[in-house]
Motif scaffolding. Structure first.
Motif, mmCIF file in Angstrom:
data_model
loop_
_atom_site.group_PDB
_atom_site.id
_atom_site.type_symbol
_atom_site.label_atom_id
_atom_site.label_comp_id
_atom_site.label_asym_id
_atom_site.label_seq_id
_atom_site.Cartn_x
_atom_site.Cartn_y
_atom_site.Cartn_z
ATOM 1 N N LEU A 246 0.841 -1.188 0.000
ATOM 2 C CA LEU A 246 0.000 0.000 0.000
ATOM 3 C C LEU A 246 0.879 1.242 0.000
ATOM 4 N N ARG A 247 0.467 2.252 -0.757
ATOM 5 C CA ARG A 247 1.210 3.504 -0.836
ATOM 6 C C ARG A 247 0.440 4.566 -0.067
ATOM 7 N N VAL A 248 1.139 5.217 0.864
ATOM 8 C CA VAL A 248 0.486 6.143 1.786
ATOM 9 C C VAL A 248 1.131 7.525 1.724
ATOM 10 N N ALA A 249 0.289 8.576 1.856
ATOM 11 C CA ALA A 249 0.776 9.943 2.052
ATOM 12 C C ALA A 249 0.638 10.254 3.535
ATOM 13 N N LEU A 250 1.623 10.904 4.099
ATOM 14 C CA LEU A 250 1.657 11.171 5.535
ATOM 15 C C LEU A 250 1.826 12.669 5.781
ATOM 16 N N ALA A 251 0.897 13.253 6.541
ATOM 17 C CA ALA A 251 0.988 14.683 6.850
ATOM 18 C C ALA A 251 0.939 14.898 8.356
ATOM 19 N N ASP A 252 1.965 15.552 8.878
ATOM 20 C CA ASP A 252 2.019 15.918 10.303
ATOM 21 C C ASP A 252 3.057 17.015 10.439
ATOM 22 N N ASP A 253 2.756 18.031 11.250
ATOM 23 C CA ASP A 253 3.687 19.149 11.350
ATOM 24 C C ASP A 253 4.883 18.848 12.259
ATOM 25 N N GLN A 254 4.850 17.742 12.979
ATOM 26 C CA GLN A 254 5.968 17.382 13.851
ATOM 27 C C GLN A 254 6.856 16.340 13.169
ATOM 28 N N ALA A 255 8.094 16.731 12.912
ATOM 29 C CA ALA A 255 9.014 15.855 12.179
ATOM 30 C C ALA A 255 9.240 14.530 12.904
ATOM 31 N N LEU A 256 9.324 14.570 14.232
ATOM 32 C CA LEU A 256 9.549 13.341 14.981
ATOM 33 C C LEU A 256 8.367 12.389 14.867
ATOM 34 N N VAL A 257 7.170 12.932 14.900
ATOM 35 C CA VAL A 257 5.971 12.105 14.748
ATOM 36 C C VAL A 257 5.950 11.464 13.370
ATOM 37 N N ARG A 258 6.273 12.263 12.349
ATOM 38 C CA ARG A 258 6.307 11.717 10.983
ATOM 39 C C ARG A 258 7.338 10.601 10.875
ATOM 40 N N ALA A 259 8.511 10.831 11.449
ATOM 41 C CA ALA A 259 9.576 9.825 11.371
ATOM 42 C C ALA A 259 9.134 8.534 12.070
ATOM 43 N N GLY A 260 8.486 8.688 13.228
ATOM 44 C CA GLY A 260 8.014 7.517 13.952
ATOM 45 C C GLY A 260 6.949 6.767 13.181
ATOM 46 N N LEU A 261 6.011 7.504 12.602
ATOM 47 C CA LEU A 261 4.954 6.866 11.827
ATOM 48 C C LEU A 261 5.512 6.209 10.566
ATOM 49 N N ARG A 262 6.466 6.893 9.929
ATOM 50 C CA ARG A 262 7.073 6.323 8.728
ATOM 51 C C ARG A 262 7.735 4.983 9.041
ATOM 52 N N ALA A 263 8.497 4.953 10.139
ATOM 53 C CA ALA A 263 9.176 3.720 10.528
ATOM 54 C C ALA A 263 8.159 2.621 10.862
ATOM 55 N N LEU A 264 7.100 3.011 11.552
ATOM 56 C CA LEU A 264 6.059 2.050 11.930
ATOM 57 C C LEU A 264 5.384 1.479 10.689
ATOM 58 N N LEU A 265 5.015 2.364 9.769
ATOM 59 C CA LEU A 265 4.328 1.926 8.555
ATOM 60 C C LEU A 265 5.215 1.040 7.695
ATOM 61 N N GLN A 266 6.466 1.427 7.577
ATOM 62 C CA GLN A 266 7.391 0.602 6.793
ATOM 63 C C GLN A 266 7.542 -0.782 7.412
ATOM 64 N N GLY A 267 7.547 -0.822 8.746
ATOM 65 C CA GLY A 267 7.622 -2.105 9.439
ATOM 66 C C GLY A 267 6.396 -2.967 9.193
ATOM 67 N N LEU A 268 5.273 -2.321 8.859
ATOM 68 C CA LEU A 268 4.029 -3.041 8.568
ATOM 69 C C LEU A 268 3.902 -3.377 7.083
ATOM 70 N N GLY A 269 4.932 -3.038 6.319
ATOM 71 C CA GLY A 269 4.911 -3.325 4.886
ATOM 72 C C GLY A 269 4.171 -2.294 4.067
ATOM 73 N N ILE A 270 3.988 -1.096 4.627
ATOM 74 C CA ILE A 270 3.295 -0.010 3.931
ATOM 75 C C ILE A 270 4.322 1.026 3.489
ATOM 76 N N GLU A 271 4.225 1.467 2.249
ATOM 77 C CA GLU A 271 5.210 2.391 1.684
ATOM 78 C C GLU A 271 4.740 3.846 1.815
ATOM 79 N N VAL A 272 5.547 4.679 2.466
ATOM 80 C CA VAL A 272 5.246 6.113 2.555
ATOM 81 C C VAL A 272 5.904 6.797 1.363
ATOM 82 N N VAL A 273 5.085 7.262 0.427
ATOM 83 C CA VAL A 273 5.620 7.833 -0.813
ATOM 84 C C VAL A 273 5.523 9.358 -0.853
ATOM 85 N N LEU A 274 4.832 9.938 0.149
ATOM 86 C CA LEU A 274 4.685 11.394 0.196
ATOM 87 C C LEU A 274 4.588 11.828 1.652
ATOM 88 N N GLU A 275 5.378 12.852 2.017
ATOM 89 C CA GLU A 275 5.306 13.415 3.362
ATOM 90 C C GLU A 275 5.098 14.917 3.259
#
Length: 210
Positions: free
Chosen positions: A4-33
């Motif tokens: 699955l390809r996901v776009a991720l929007a959050d104004d906190q860089a640390l939150v985005r980084a954490g979510l990106r790592a979590l999603l990638q670990g679940l096999g989900i691709e973050v293609v837009l931040e």
């Protein structure tokens, strides 16, 4: 099956980084931040995704405004908003704007994964109550039992209220007159002892009426 390809929007860089790592670990691709709603809107012009995952609270264009603008321009990409309990009054606003679901920011990874898969598959998570622990977090403070039982039509209307539908849209959906729906809504509020639609929905969920 492609990831699955996901776009991720959050104004906190640390939150985005954490979510990106979590999603990638679940096999989900973050293609837009993006760090705000405008960045998300701009990015989605060029980049198509399966699901948009966005924070509600962001400077400038927030998650609800971004959702509204996406839908206004004809983009129906499933959108899952990240929210917290003290934003409960925004849930119906967001649903009316066109969001498919809501998720607590501190939800368990498996719940987030399940929510993303569901909205990608066309389902709507009206409120983040798919599991008992999440339901408990959204418990309405008034748990007094309703003054009467709810008929099938009233339950159907409550579910549509939870989806953010207006009286006119509910009437069209259930083949009723708009005035009839208005009367039903008044009766529902009376039975639940609540003064507005948002509180009625939250209480109905707490009491497992819907």
């Amino acid at each position: 099956m492609p990831a699955l390809r996901v776009a991720l929007a959050d104004d906190q860089a640390l939150v985005r980084a954490g979510l990106r790592a979590l999603l990638q670990g679940l096999g989900i691709e973050v293609v837009l931040e993006a760090d705000d709603g405008q960045g998300l809107l701009d990015g989605l012009v060029e980049q198509k995704v399966d699901v948009v995952l966005s924070d509600v609270r962001m400077p400038g264009v927030d998650g609800i405004a971004a959702t509204r603008q996406l839908r206004a321009r004809g983009d129906s990409t499933p959108l899952l908003l990240l929210t917290t309990f003290d934003e409960s009054e925004l849930l119906l606003q967001a649903s009316e704007a066109g969001a498919q679901g809501f998720m607590l920011k501190d939800a368990a990874p498996e719940d987030l994964h399940e929510a993303i898969l569901k909205v990608a598959g066309g389902e709507t998570l009206l409120l983040p109550v798919s599991t008992d622990p999440v339901r408990a977090r959204y418990r309405f403070h008034d748990e007094a039992p309703p003054s009467d039982t709810f008929g099938e039509k009233e339950v159907a209307i409550l579910r549509l209220l939870a989806g953010g539908y207006s009286n006119k849209e509910i009437a069209r959906s259930l083949f009723l007159a708009e005035g009839t729906v208005k009367n039903y809504v008044s009766t529902i509020l009376d039975k639940l002892g609540t003064r507005d639609r948002t509180r009625a929905v939250l209480k109905a969920i707490t009491l497992r009426i819907i």
